[in-house]
Design an enzyme around this catalytic site. Structure first.
Site, PDB file in Angstrom:
ATOM      1  N   LYS A  73      32.681 112.699 -66.057  1.00  0.00           N
ATOM      2  CA  LYS A  73      32.124 113.892 -65.414  1.00  0.00           C
ATOM      3  C   LYS A  73      33.060 114.333 -64.292  1.00  0.00           C
ATOM      4  O   LYS A  73      33.650 113.489 -63.598  1.00  0.00           O
ATOM      5  CB  LYS A  73      30.739 113.535 -64.863  1.00  0.00           C
ATOM      6  N   SER A 121      22.791 117.487 -65.266  1.00  0.00           N
ATOM      7  CA  SER A 121      24.029 118.205 -65.016  1.00  0.00           C
ATOM      8  C   SER A 121      25.237 117.603 -65.724  1.00  0.00           C
ATOM      9  O   SER A 121      26.306 118.211 -65.755  1.00  0.00           O
ATOM     10  CB  SER A 121      24.301 118.248 -63.513  1.00  0.00           C
ATOM     11  N   SER A 164      20.354 113.540 -64.426  1.00  0.00           N
ATOM     12  CA  SER A 164      21.509 114.172 -65.046  1.00  0.00           C
ATOM     13  C   SER A 164      22.211 113.381 -66.133  1.00  0.00           C
ATOM     14  O   SER A 164      23.182 113.877 -66.706  1.00  0.00           O
ATOM     15  CB  SER A 164      22.527 114.537 -63.977  1.00  0.00           C
TER      16      SER A 164
HETATM   17  N1  GLN Z   1      18.178 118.517 -62.171  1.00  0.00           N
HETATM   18  C1  GLN Z   1      18.209 117.712 -61.002  1.00  0.00           C
HETATM   19  C2  GLN Z   1      18.747 118.509 -59.832  1.00  0.00           C
HETATM   20  O1  GLN Z   1      19.100 119.612 -60.018  1.00  0.00           O
HETATM   21  C3  GLN Z   1      18.992 116.457 -61.201  1.00  0.00           C
HETATM   22  C4  GLN Z   1      20.427 116.685 -61.274  1.00  0.00           C
HETATM   23  C5  GLN Z   1      21.254 115.429 -61.160  1.00  0.00           C
HETATM   24  O2  GLN Z   1      20.806 114.322 -61.485  1.00  0.00           O
HETATM   25  N2  GLN Z   1      22.472 115.596 -60.679  1.00  0.00           N
HETATM   26  O3  GLN Z   1      18.828 118.046 -58.753  1.00  0.00           O
END
Ligand code: GLN
Length: 443
Positions: free
Chosen positions: A39, A114, A138
């Site tokens: 990532k 994400s 994510s």
């Molecule tokens: N969807 C969640 C957020 O927007 C989790 C995202 C993540 O784990 N980076 O915070």
């Protein structure tokens, strides 16, 4: 396939699915034992690292993040940095400054977020493993939407050194792959104490004895508000688990419903402080007008460099930490976090794992996502946020395909702190029984 053919195929795949933000011009194994991707919020010296944000354009780290360093030391070659929501802010990878990765089962739909690019790479590339990061879901969300396995270890199991912080008390590095045996193979590679990340320093060793999950608790609260096709696939998976001798008990965990508001207060509070360092001085873009007063310069760079969701979270997180509001929001959310940890602890007294669907619906169409309000966006995380708040390890296993549109459905196992071994065994056992569909990759 010759090296040049492999490379041009990789390029064509990327053009179609847009899962890489940057990839290696020489994506061939050479002397490497395996290929992996990471990532784009994990620093890497070979590539620009932008974490999905315009403000970091041009940032070329001088070192590799600890998990990348360890994968390389084990003989891996990093072939690319995967596309993601800006700084991890999102559930659909639609908040990236560098295009939206496409779901390999349906290009009109989201890969999830994400770590959307990582899930897409895991789904379309053979024999691939990708490093993802989860703050509030994510890894499991995109793994579920793209029909692959994804594991999030206990908070502190994997060093965060070199990770671009979203929420320091929540961020965890994990793995995604279509092949569950890769999780067992590479989790031991990336784990371990690291003096460069103090939160990784006190932990029991990762057990490799691989004990089995023999009972699961399925909370009623996790099934309300879940789409019919997801319930159907999840229901069949429960029957399958019973048939292999796993005890399935319905339980109540009312605390789960407070997890979302608490998470968004805590995550944005931490994020808003972390983003304060991006002012066009030390990292990334430095193209503001330097003849201005310094705060005007900072404002210009931040106005141009941050996307809407990052700005929303800076406002929200700054508000929840302000004097006068702090006790009402930030301190309250910390109390809720303890309640959630306690709720899991109670379940683990009688069960090896808590099991829920991973996401309340299959991957939505990108055209529908653009119509969602921020609150609807946040609510979609109600099943993935609780284990992230608790810091407990969790796993997405693909468990079926929607009877309406064929999109993958995932289930999420959560075990007690440091019990990743049970999740690894579950993934491998399930992998032997479950008929995983790989998307057709035509380039
Ligand atoms: N969807 C969640 C957020 O927007 C989790 C995202 C993540 O784990 N980076 O915070």
């Amino acid at each position: 396939m010759s090296d040049a053919e492999t490379m041009s195929r990789l390029k064509a795949i990327n053009q179609r699915y847009q899962m890489f933000r940057a990839f290696c011009e020489d994506g061939t194994p050479g002397d490497a034992k395996f290929l992996f991707s990471a990532k784009d919020n994990l620093t890497s010296s070979e590539f620009e690292t932008c974490a999905g944000s315009r403000i970091l354009e041009g940032y070329r780290p001088v070192f590799d993040a600890a998990p990348i360093e360890k994968m390389k030391a084990a003989g891996g070659k990093l072939i690319g940095k995967t596309n993601m929501d800006e700084f991890g802010f999102g559930t659909f990878s639609a908040n990236s400054a560098f295009g939206i990765p496409r779901n390999p089962f349906d290009l009109e739909r989201s890969c999830g977020g994400s770590s959307g690019g990582s899930a897409c790479a895991a789904a379309v590339l053979d024999d691939h493993v990708s490093l993802g990061v989860s703050t509030g879901g994510s890894i499991c969300c995109p793994a579920s939407f793209c029909g692959v396995y994804g594991i999030v270890p206990t908070y502190g199991r994997v060093s965060r050194y070199g990770l671009i912080d979203y929420g320091n008390s929540l961020d965890k590095v994990g793995l995604l792959s279509a092949d569950p045996s890769k999780l067992s193979r590479y989790l031991p590679v990336i784990t371990g104490k690291d003096p460069r990340d103090p939160t990784s320093c006190a932990q029991p060793e990762l057990k490799l004895a691989h004990s089995r999950i023999s009972s699961v608790a399925v909370p009623d609260e996790a099934l309300s508000g879940v789409a019919a096709d997801v319930r159907e696939a999840f229901g069949s998976a429960l029957e399958e688990l019973k048939s292999i001798g796993i005890e399935v008990d319905r339980v109540s965990m009312p605390e789960l419903k407070y997890a979302i508001p608490a998470y968004y207060v805590l995550a944005t509070s931490e994020a808003s402080t972390n983003l304060a360092r991006y002012v066009g001085m030390r990292y990334g873009r430095q193209d503001g007008d330097l003849s201005q007063k310094f705060d005007d310069y900072f404002t210009d760079v931040r106005t141009a460099g941050f996307g809407d969701e990052a700005k929303r979270r800076i406002l929200l997180g700054t508000y929840t930490r302000m004097e006068g509001f702090r006790d009402r929001y930030y301190a309250k959310a910390l109390q809720v976090r303890l309640e959630v940890i306690d709720a899991y602890r109670k379940q683990f007294e009688g069960h090896d794992a808590v099991l829920t669907p991973t996401m309340p619906f299959v991957s939505p169409k990108l055209s529908d996502i653009s119509k969602m309000t921020p609150v609807e966006n946040y609510a979609a995380d109600f099943l993935t946020v609780p284990p992230n708040l608790a810091g407990t390890p969790h796993l997405n296993c693909p468990c079926g395909y929607s009877s309406e549109n064929g999109m993958p459905v995932g289930m999420q196992f959560v075990t007690d702190h440091w019990n990743e071994d049970m999740l690894l065994t579950m993934a491998e056992d399930w992998g032997k029984r479950f008929d995983l569909r790989r998307p057709e990759v035509s380039v």
